[in-house]
Design a protein around this motif. Structure first.
Motif, mmCIF file in Angstrom:
data_model
loop_
_atom_site.group_PDB
_atom_site.id
_atom_site.type_symbol
_atom_site.label_atom_id
_atom_site.label_comp_id
_atom_site.label_asym_id
_atom_site.label_seq_id
_atom_site.Cartn_x
_atom_site.Cartn_y
_atom_site.Cartn_z
ATOM 1 N N VAL A 26 0.845 -1.192 0.000
ATOM 2 C CA VAL A 26 0.000 0.000 0.000
ATOM 3 C C VAL A 26 0.885 1.247 0.000
ATOM 4 C CG1 VAL A 26 -1.777 1.304 1.240
ATOM 5 C CG2 VAL A 26 -1.851 -1.195 1.228
ATOM 6 N N ASP A 27 0.599 2.165 -0.906
ATOM 7 C CA ASP A 27 1.287 3.454 -0.969
ATOM 8 C C ASP A 27 2.800 3.289 -1.073
ATOM 9 O OD1 ASP A 27 1.263 6.189 -1.179
ATOM 10 O OD2 ASP A 27 1.127 6.569 0.975
ATOM 11 N N GLY A 28 3.223 2.311 -1.865
ATOM 12 C CA GLY A 28 4.641 2.119 -2.122
ATOM 13 C C GLY A 28 5.397 1.328 -1.088
ATOM 14 N N GLU A 29 4.712 0.821 -0.052
ATOM 15 C CA GLU A 29 5.384 0.092 1.018
ATOM 16 C C GLU A 29 4.637 -1.202 1.332
ATOM 17 O OE1 GLU A 29 8.201 0.997 2.314
ATOM 18 O OE2 GLU A 29 8.319 3.018 1.410
ATOM 19 N N PHE A 30 5.375 -2.185 1.846
ATOM 20 C CA PHE A 30 4.754 -3.400 2.365
ATOM 21 C C PHE A 30 4.334 -3.135 3.806
ATOM 22 C CE2 PHE A 30 7.300 -5.018 -1.138
ATOM 23 C CZ PHE A 30 6.396 -5.865 -1.760
ATOM 24 N N ALA A 66 -4.667 6.237 -1.025
ATOM 25 C CA ALA A 66 -3.307 6.365 -1.562
ATOM 26 C C ALA A 66 -3.323 6.425 -3.079
ATOM 27 C CB ALA A 66 -2.452 5.186 -1.091
ATOM 28 N N ALA A 67 -4.170 5.609 -3.690
ATOM 29 C CA ALA A 67 -4.281 5.610 -5.149
ATOM 30 C C ALA A 67 -4.851 6.930 -5.651
ATOM 31 C CB ALA A 67 -5.153 4.443 -5.603
ATOM 32 N N THR A 176 -2.725 4.428 -19.462
ATOM 33 C CA THR A 176 -3.726 5.475 -19.700
ATOM 34 C C THR A 176 -3.800 6.500 -18.571
ATOM 35 O OG1 THR A 176 -5.370 3.881 -18.875
ATOM 36 C CG2 THR A 176 -5.175 4.128 -21.265
ATOM 37 N N GLY A 177 -2.942 6.347 -17.545
ATOM 38 C CA GLY A 177 -2.864 7.362 -16.502
ATOM 39 C C GLY A 177 -3.698 7.112 -15.273
ATOM 40 N N ASN A 178 -4.251 5.897 -15.131
ATOM 41 C CA ASN A 178 -5.011 5.550 -13.931
ATOM 42 C C ASN A 178 -4.096 4.999 -12.853
ATOM 43 O OD1 ASN A 178 -8.041 5.606 -14.980
ATOM 44 N ND2 ASN A 178 -6.792 4.677 -16.583
ATOM 45 N N THR A 179 -4.597 4.927 -11.644
ATOM 46 C CA THR A 179 -3.918 4.227 -10.564
ATOM 47 C C THR A 179 -4.750 3.000 -10.181
ATOM 48 O OG1 THR A 179 -4.962 5.688 -8.933
ATOM 49 C CG2 THR A 179 -2.738 6.265 -9.697
ATOM 50 N N GLY A 207 1.662 4.685 -4.327
ATOM 51 C CA GLY A 207 0.218 4.774 -4.482
ATOM 52 C C GLY A 207 -0.300 4.474 -5.873
ATOM 53 N N VAL A 208 0.580 4.412 -6.868
ATOM 54 C CA VAL A 208 0.117 4.142 -8.234
ATOM 55 C C VAL A 208 -0.406 2.708 -8.343
ATOM 56 C CG1 VAL A 208 0.823 3.939 -10.655
ATOM 57 C CG2 VAL A 208 1.567 5.890 -9.285
#
Length: 477
Positions: A26-30, A66-67, A176-179, A207-208
């Motif tokens: 989540v949000d770039g982290e485990f 986060a996304a 396409t630019g979504n998360t 977050g992506v």
């Protein structure tokens, strides 16, 4: 004539770099998920592979926020050329770690290593390469001068092609630019969580991509979350219908890729040896755990006995066993639950009078295995001809004329795929136009390409994944 025995050629399990414990991403982290941990099982041995932390409803909310933050920040505004660089990095990292991913996939899923190694992982990388190429060309895709991403995509994937289904979903969403907030299947979460490591390696912005292991309740939480703009689901028709009811009346966009009961149609002028290989690949690839599997074989009456004889001989040569053995053709059924379903439907075929033939190949005593099975004298009213078995079981029906073949092929609530075997090009074009199926293969089966859209009709779902057409599901046009 001498009989050649195959010596085992096992791939090293150590290559998988298996950990004792995996966490949600989540949000770039485990992070420590607040759900009940699950134990993921090796279906070939029934041993516990690893403990996996799972998400809760509150974790879903955190991941969606986060996304959304990542989407509203740099990601959706980033030039396509820059987004493409991240997708290219991910594709290359999948290639660099392909052997590790292939072994891990076979351990967690049960599929033969040669399929993970030669099909699943290379195609997953290909989807990221392909969609990276689209990231800076969306204005020229035919969707208007200024196509815009939708926002946060909630994605739920099945256990039959864990990493490949992830790539089918995440690659077009990011291009396409979504998360993304993605839930892998409960029984096969491991390669998705290693993919999260790849996202870190590629320095994807936090977050992506967010990955939340868990059971069906987590998938339901993603579907119902108000912060989700688009749902993409691959799985059973029953769950797909429930999702459609949940999303109805909301602004969320939805694509569903659901079950199938594909007809593989063999005419008397077909190249039979080639067709036999296509039939075997169509139903026994990945233990039959394929939505578009050619599970109904329609054979022209004049060649039915010859086809059955050739087919039984060919199936008897398939090797069932250790998924990590490079000589294995048919691996383990993914779970005890799925094995029980297969056995129940096979018993119904016996009870309804179909002629059952099971390969005499040895089957391991431990693990979830089922020998390749072919039913002859199948009628359209039988359960094995109507219901999706999702296992290595083939139902054989016959036909006399092309019109009868079309009628029988279309006599199903599904409409995902079909196959045609004939030397006549005009017949192929006529049949393809008559068949209600999203994908029709001619003189081949189970061939996929990232540039070709895939999807179904009727109870096989709606929407397309792959190709230019698949981009539309992630764009406001």
């Amino acid at each position: 004539m001498p009989v050649f025995e195959y010596a085992p050629a096992p791939e090293s399990r150590a290559i998988a770099n298996l950990k004792d414990h995996y966490k949600p991403f989540v949000d770039g982290e485990f992070v420590d998920g607040s759900g009940e941990p699950l134990k993921t099982i090796n279906p070939a041995t029934e041993e516990v592979l690893a403990e996996v932390g799972t998400a809760s409803k509150s974790d879903v909310d955190t991941a969606v926020k986060a996304a959304r933050k990542a989407y509203n920040g740099a990601w959706s505004k980033m030039p396509g050329t820059e987004r493409a660089k991240y997708l290219f990095r991910i594709a290359r990292l999948i290639q660099e770690r392909s052997r590790e991913l292939a072994v891990l996939e076979s351990l967690d899923n049960g599929k033969p290593i040669k399929e993970s190694r030669d099909s699943d992982i290379p195609t997953a990388a290909a989807h990221f390469f392909y969609h990276a190429g689209w990231a800076d060309k969306l204005e020229y895709a035919g969707y208007g001068a200024n196509p815009r991403p939708l926002g946060v995509a909630g994605q739920i994937i099945p256990w039959n092609f864990p990493l490949l289904m992830l790539a089918w979903k995440i690659a077009p969403a990011l291009a396409t630019g979504n998360t993304v907030v993605l839930k892998p299947a409960e029984t096969t979460p491991l390669t998705a969580l290693v993919f999260a490591e790849i996202c870190q390696q590629a320095e994807l912005p936090p977050g992506v991509v967010n990955i939340l292991p868990g059971a069906g309740d987590i998938g339901a939480s993603i579907v119902e979350h108000a912060g989700i703009d688009k749902i993409a689901f691959t799985g059973s028709t029953e769950v797909g219908k429930a999702i459609q009811r949940q999303v109805a009346g909301t602004p969320k966009k939805l694509t569903l890729e659901l079950g199938g009961k594909a007809a593989n149609i063999v005419f008397e002028d077909a190249p039979l040896d080639q067709a036999i290989e296509g039939i075997v690949n169509g139903i026994f690839f990945n233990q039959g755990h394929v939505c578009c599997a050619g599970s109904r074989l329609l054979v022209q009456e004049s060649i039915a006995e010859e086809v059955l004889e050739k087919l039984r001989y060919r199936v008897s040569t398939l090797r069932v066993g250790d998924p990590l053995d490079k000589n294995t053709d048919v691996g383990a059924i993914n779970s005890a639950e799925q094995l029980a379903k297969i056995r129940g439907l096979v018993e119904s075929g016996d009870a309804e009078g179909a002629q059952r033939w099971t390969s005499p190949c040895p089957v391991p005593e431990r693990g979830f295995f089922f020998a390749p099975t072919v039913f002859a004298n199948v009628h359209q009213s039988m359960r094995i001809a109507r219901e999706e078995i999702f296992g290595p079981v083939l139902s054989v029906l016959t036909f006399r004329t092309p019109d009868e073949a079309v009628a029988k092929a279309n006599n199903t609530p599904y409409g995902l795929s079909a196959g045609i075997w004939t030397e006549k090009g005009s017949r192929i074009l006529w049949m393809a136009n008559q068949l209600r199926a999203g994908v029709v293969w001619a003189n081949t089966f189970n061939r996929f390409d990232p540039a070709a859209p895939f999807g179904g009709y009727q109870e096989s779902g709606f929407g397309r994944e792959g190709g230019r057409t698949g981009l539309e599901a992630y764009l406001s046009v």
